[in-house]
Design a protein around this motif. Structure first.
Motif, PDB file in Angstrom:
ATOM      1  N   ALA A  47     -13.013 -14.287  -3.908  1.00 47.40           N
ATOM      2  CA  ALA A  47     -11.650 -14.496  -4.405  1.00 47.40           C
ATOM      3  C   ALA A  47     -11.300 -13.586  -5.574  1.00 47.40           C
ATOM      4  CB  ALA A  47     -11.458 -15.960  -4.810  1.00 47.40           C
ATOM      5  N   TYR A  48     -12.279 -13.281  -6.435  1.00 52.98           N
ATOM      6  CA  TYR A  48     -11.953 -12.503  -7.636  1.00 52.98           C
ATOM      7  C   TYR A  48     -12.388 -11.043  -7.545  1.00 52.98           C
ATOM      8  CZ  TYR A  48     -10.514 -16.798  -9.913  1.00 52.98           C
ATOM      9  OH  TYR A  48      -9.845 -17.946 -10.235  1.00 52.98           O
ATOM     10  N   VAL A  49     -13.551 -10.766  -6.970  1.00 55.08           N
ATOM     11  CA  VAL A  49     -14.002  -9.376  -6.852  1.00 55.08           C
ATOM     12  C   VAL A  49     -13.031  -8.515  -6.043  1.00 55.08           C
ATOM     13  CG1 VAL A  49     -15.835  -7.874  -5.960  1.00 55.08           C
ATOM     14  CG2 VAL A  49     -16.438  -9.972  -7.198  1.00 55.08           C
ATOM     15  N   PRO A  50     -12.434  -9.026  -4.927  1.00 58.29           N
ATOM     16  CA  PRO A  50     -11.465  -8.197  -4.189  1.00 58.29           C
ATOM     17  C   PRO A  50     -10.235  -7.811  -4.992  1.00 58.29           C
ATOM     18  CG  PRO A  50     -12.252  -9.990  -2.797  1.00 58.29           C
ATOM     19  CD  PRO A  50     -12.757 -10.274  -4.180  1.00 58.29           C
ATOM     20  N   LEU A  51      -9.978  -8.505  -6.126  1.00 55.09           N
ATOM     21  CA  LEU A  51      -8.821  -8.117  -6.948  1.00 55.09           C
ATOM     22  C   LEU A  51      -8.972  -6.702  -7.502  1.00 55.09           C
ATOM     23  CD1 LEU A  51      -8.126 -11.415  -8.945  1.00 55.09           C
ATOM     24  CD2 LEU A  51      -7.029 -10.594  -6.879  1.00 55.09           C
ATOM     25  N   TYR A  52     -10.175  -6.169  -7.412  1.00 57.27           N
ATOM     26  CA  TYR A  52     -10.417  -4.765  -7.795  1.00 57.27           C
ATOM     27  C   TYR A  52      -9.482  -3.839  -7.008  1.00 57.27           C
ATOM     28  CZ  TYR A  52     -13.056  -0.363  -8.024  1.00 57.27           C
ATOM     29  OH  TYR A  52     -13.423   0.950  -8.184  1.00 57.27           O
ATOM     30  N   GLY A  53      -9.163  -4.228  -5.773  1.00 58.26           N
ATOM     31  CA  GLY A  53      -8.299  -3.407  -4.924  1.00 58.26           C
ATOM     32  C   GLY A  53      -6.848  -3.370  -5.359  1.00 58.26           C
ATOM     33  N   TRP A  54      -6.454  -4.242  -6.304  1.00 60.51           N
ATOM     34  CA  TRP A  54      -5.076  -4.226  -6.808  1.00 60.51           C
ATOM     35  C   TRP A  54      -4.740  -2.892  -7.486  1.00 60.51           C
ATOM     36  CZ3 TRP A  54      -3.136  -9.462  -9.272  1.00 60.51           C
ATOM     37  CH2 TRP A  54      -3.011 -10.409  -8.258  1.00 60.51           C
ATOM     38  N   MET A  55      -5.761  -2.144  -7.879  1.00 61.96           N
ATOM     39  CA  MET A  55      -5.503  -0.840  -8.508  1.00 61.96           C
ATOM     40  C   MET A  55      -4.721   0.078  -7.581  1.00 61.96           C
ATOM     41  SD  MET A  55      -8.751   0.273 -10.844  1.00 61.96           S
ATOM     42  CE  MET A  55      -9.895   0.368  -9.485  1.00 61.96           C
ATOM     43  N   MET A  56      -4.857  -0.135  -6.246  1.00 65.20           N
ATOM     44  CA  MET A  56      -4.154   0.722  -5.295  1.00 65.20           C
ATOM     45  C   MET A  56      -2.647   0.681  -5.488  1.00 65.20           C
ATOM     46  SD  MET A  56      -6.018   0.513  -1.594  1.00 65.20           S
ATOM     47  CE  MET A  56      -5.933  -1.252  -1.426  1.00 65.20           C
ATOM     48  N   ALA A  57      -2.142  -0.465  -5.978  1.00 72.01           N
ATOM     49  CA  ALA A  57      -0.693  -0.599  -6.162  1.00 72.01           C
ATOM     50  C   ALA A  57      -0.166   0.346  -7.236  1.00 72.01           C
ATOM     51  CB  ALA A  57      -0.347  -2.042  -6.517  1.00 72.01           C
ATOM     52  N   PHE A  58      -1.047   0.828  -8.092  1.00 76.85           N
ATOM     53  CA  PHE A  58      -0.624   1.723  -9.182  1.00 76.85           C
ATOM     54  C   PHE A  58      -1.085   3.155  -8.925  1.00 76.85           C
ATOM     55  CE2 PHE A  58      -1.324  -2.579 -10.714  1.00 76.85           C
ATOM     56  CZ  PHE A  58      -0.104  -2.863 -11.311  1.00 76.85           C
ATOM     57  N   GLN A  59      -1.486   3.433  -7.692  1.00 77.39           N
ATOM     58  CA  GLN A  59      -1.980   4.759  -7.322  1.00 77.39           C
ATOM     59  C   GLN A  59      -1.259   5.258  -6.069  1.00 77.39           C
ATOM     60  OE1 GLN A  59      -6.100   3.843  -6.573  1.00 77.39           O
ATOM     61  NE2 GLN A  59      -6.730   4.355  -8.682  1.00 77.39           N
ATOM     62  N   ASN A  60      -1.399   6.537  -5.811  1.00 70.65           N
ATOM     63  CA  ASN A  60      -1.025   7.100  -4.515  1.00 70.65           C
ATOM     64  C   ASN A  60      -2.314   7.180  -3.703  1.00 70.65           C
ATOM     65  OD1 ASN A  60       0.266   8.324  -2.399  1.00 70.65           O
ATOM     66  ND2 ASN A  60       0.336  10.359  -3.363  1.00 70.65           N
ATOM     67  N   TYR A  61      -2.717   6.033  -3.171  1.00 73.45           N
ATOM     68  CA  TYR A  61      -4.053   5.886  -2.579  1.00 73.45           C
ATOM     69  C   TYR A  61      -4.188   6.672  -1.275  1.00 73.45           C
ATOM     70  CZ  TYR A  61      -8.145   3.681  -0.498  1.00 73.45           C
ATOM     71  OH  TYR A  61      -9.357   3.456   0.098  1.00 73.45           O
ATOM     72  N   LYS A  62      -5.276   7.382  -1.180  1.00 79.15           N
ATOM     73  CA  LYS A  62      -5.615   8.124   0.037  1.00 79.15           C
ATOM     74  C   LYS A  62      -6.878   7.518   0.638  1.00 79.15           C
ATOM     75  CE  LYS A  62      -2.356  11.161  -0.755  1.00 79.15           C
ATOM     76  NZ  LYS A  62      -1.101  11.143   0.036  1.00 79.15           N
ATOM     77  N   PRO A  63      -6.832   7.003   1.861  1.00 78.00           N
ATOM     78  CA  PRO A  63      -8.031   6.408   2.481  1.00 78.00           C
ATOM     79  C   PRO A  63      -9.187   7.407   2.543  1.00 78.00           C
ATOM     80  CG  PRO A  63      -6.077   5.939   3.790  1.00 78.00           C
ATOM     81  CD  PRO A  63      -5.663   6.935   2.750  1.00 78.00           C
ATOM     82  N   GLY A  64     -10.375   6.914   2.235  1.00 77.96           N
ATOM     83  CA  GLY A  64     -11.565   7.752   2.282  1.00 77.96           C
ATOM     84  C   GLY A  64     -11.943   8.338   0.943  1.00 77.96           C
ATOM     85  N   SER A 105     -12.445   8.120  -3.361  1.00 79.52           N
ATOM     86  CA  SER A 105     -12.913   7.127  -4.325  1.00 79.52           C
ATOM     87  C   SER A 105     -11.721   6.465  -5.002  1.00 79.52           C
ATOM     88  CB  SER A 105     -13.797   7.800  -5.371  1.00 79.52           C
ATOM     89  OG  SER A 105     -14.116   6.892  -6.399  1.00 79.52           O
ATOM     90  N   MET A 106     -11.871   5.163  -5.315  1.00 83.39           N
ATOM     91  CA  MET A 106     -10.762   4.414  -5.894  1.00 83.39           C
ATOM     92  C   MET A 106     -10.273   5.022  -7.202  1.00 83.39           C
ATOM     93  SD  MET A 106      -8.900   1.669  -5.412  1.00 83.39           S
ATOM     94  CE  MET A 106      -9.775   0.419  -4.457  1.00 83.39           C
ATOM     95  N   LEU A 107     -11.198   5.546  -8.021  1.00 78.48           N
ATOM     96  CA  LEU A 107     -10.825   6.042  -9.341  1.00 78.48           C
ATOM     97  C   LEU A 107     -10.371   7.495  -9.317  1.00 78.48           C
ATOM     98  CD1 LEU A 107     -13.688   4.392 -11.446  1.00 78.48           C
ATOM     99  CD2 LEU A 107     -11.330   3.593 -11.139  1.00 78.48           C
ATOM    100  N   ASN A 108     -10.463   8.158  -8.158  1.00 80.54           N
ATOM    101  CA  ASN A 108     -10.088   9.574  -8.088  1.00 80.54           C
ATOM    102  C   ASN A 108      -8.703   9.798  -7.479  1.00 80.54           C
ATOM    103  OD1 ASN A 108     -12.527  10.361  -9.198  1.00 80.54           O
ATOM    104  ND2 ASN A 108     -13.542  10.494  -7.195  1.00 80.54           N
ATOM    105  N   ASN A 109      -7.948   8.702  -7.259  1.00 83.37           N
ATOM    106  CA  ASN A 109      -6.605   8.849  -6.712  1.00 83.37           C
ATOM    107  C   ASN A 109      -5.583   9.068  -7.821  1.00 83.37           C
ATOM    108  OD1 ASN A 109      -6.654   8.178  -3.642  1.00 83.37           O
ATOM    109  ND2 ASN A 109      -8.012   6.667  -4.564  1.00 83.37           N
ATOM    110  N   GLU A 110      -4.423   9.601  -7.430  1.00 79.89           N
ATOM    111  CA  GLU A 110      -3.367   9.887  -8.407  1.00 79.89           C
ATOM    112  C   GLU A 110      -2.733   8.579  -8.879  1.00 79.89           C
ATOM    113  OE1 GLU A 110       1.026  12.048  -8.557  1.00 79.89           O
ATOM    114  OE2 GLU A 110      -0.111  11.893  -6.683  1.00 79.89           O
ATOM    115  N   TRP A 111      -2.631   8.411 -10.207  1.00 78.28           N
ATOM    116  CA  TRP A 111      -2.005   7.211 -10.775  1.00 78.28           C
ATOM    117  C   TRP A 111      -0.489   7.426 -10.836  1.00 78.28           C
ATOM    118  CZ3 TRP A 111      -4.793   2.859 -11.777  1.00 78.28           C
ATOM    119  CH2 TRP A 111      -6.184   2.991 -11.776  1.00 78.28           C
TER     120      TRP A 111
END
Length: 319
Positions: A46-63, A65-71
């Motif tokens: 329930a809480y660890v998956p909240l890590y993925g909420w960062m995608m909402a503040f990024q221009n996420y590209k599948p494949g 790294s989560m921290l290497n996407n454009e904010w």
């Protein structure tokens, strides 16, 4: 003693309170150890998956790294609130949720009250079993049953035509203004028996001597229902109402997804279908995550507001 002094004494720190707390924790250590696996389960799923909420503040590209996407900051949320499709989805979700909430509450309480008044045990058990069964049917099967009943040559059209309620058969699932009510009615059919269980259980906790005293005073069934039964289950009604208000943006997914047709799709899409459409079908993960965060935040706010309102009105509350 002045009230302010008495309140200060109550709020003052007492060392014995801390000792009492540690004493209770020590006495209940086995219960706490047993709760650890469930606590770990909740944290992981329930809480660890909240890590993925960062995608909402990024221009996420599948494949990547989560921290290497454009904010991109709040741009996904800004685009979300300017999207006419999202505003239409919110309208659909709220309309179907309110219909489900009102229909579900009233029908399940009414069924529980009627079953509570039944004195023939066999008939009571038979009605309970019949009303519970639809809850165990998956929405895939239930949706097929509903589509067959609402088809041109289905049982609904045949009955209404024979009773002269309608002149000719109607394609119910092709008429947009019927769709929300079909969702509400089918939800009542599927869940009314299951929801009534909680109210029936609460009614068994009411002191029977209250009914005996009311009978001696000449009270009839309706007066007993309004003056004893309903006040006796009021706390359960309030708690369930608070929980349901917290799910007001959770109108469902399977039911609308399976029953929708191309003619009613603009009235059938909920927030969950919107997230699936943009997140999976269109691969706009950041945009879909922003929609999911919006739903979660509003649900928490509604839950806290309903709980606070219940507290102010002197009713039962969650916390």
């Amino acid at each position: 003693m002045p009230a302010s002094t008495e309140l200060a004494n109550k709020q003052a720190y007492h060392p014995q309170d801390r000792k009492s707390l540690w004493k209770r924790l020590k006495q209940q250590k086995l219960l706490m150890l047993m709760s650890i696996p469930f606590l770990v389960y909740v944290i992981i799923f329930a809480y660890v998956p909240l890590y993925g909420w960062m995608m909402a503040f990024q221009n996420y590209k599948p494949g990547s790294s989560m921290l290497n996407n454009e904010w991109v900051g709040w741009s996904n949320f800004t685009e979300l609130f300017q999207d006419d499709a999202f505003l239409r989805v919110i309208q659909n979700t709220l309309a179907m949720s309110v219909i489900n909430l009102v229909f579900g509450f009233v029908s399940s309480i009414a069924l529980a009250l009627m079953l509570n008044e039944v004195r023939k045990i066999f008939f009571k058990r038979f009605v309970q079993t019949i009303s519970y069964l639809p809850h165990f049917i998956s929405w895939v099967v239930a949706a097929n049953l509903i589509m067959n009943m609402l088809s041109i040559d289905g049982i609904i059209n045949k009955v209404l035509v024979s009773l002269h309620v309608i002149k000719e058969p109607i394609m119910w699932l092709s008429e947009p203004h019927y769709f929300w009510w079909i969702i509400g009615s089918s939800n009542v059919w599927k869940e009314i028996g299951w929801s009534a269980i909680i109210y029936l259980a609460a009614m068994t906790m009411i002191d029977p001597s209250l009914y005996e005293a009311a009978s001696i005073d000449g009270a009839g069934r309706f007066r007993k229902i309004f003056h004893i039964t309903l006040p006796g289950i009021r706390s359960i009604i309030v708690i369930l109402l608070i929980m349901n208000i917290g799910h007001i943006l959770d109108a469902g997914f399977e039911q609308q997804y399976l029953l929708q047709t191309p003619m009613v799709v603009d009235y059938a899409e909920t927030i969950d279908i919107f997230v699936l459409k943009y997140g999976i079908n269109l691969s706009r993960f950041s945009f879909a995550t922003a929609a999911g965060i919006f739903k979660t935040v509003i649900s928490v706010v509604l839950l806290l507001a309903a709980n606070r309102m219940a507290k102010r009105m002197g009713q039962e509350r969650l916390f």
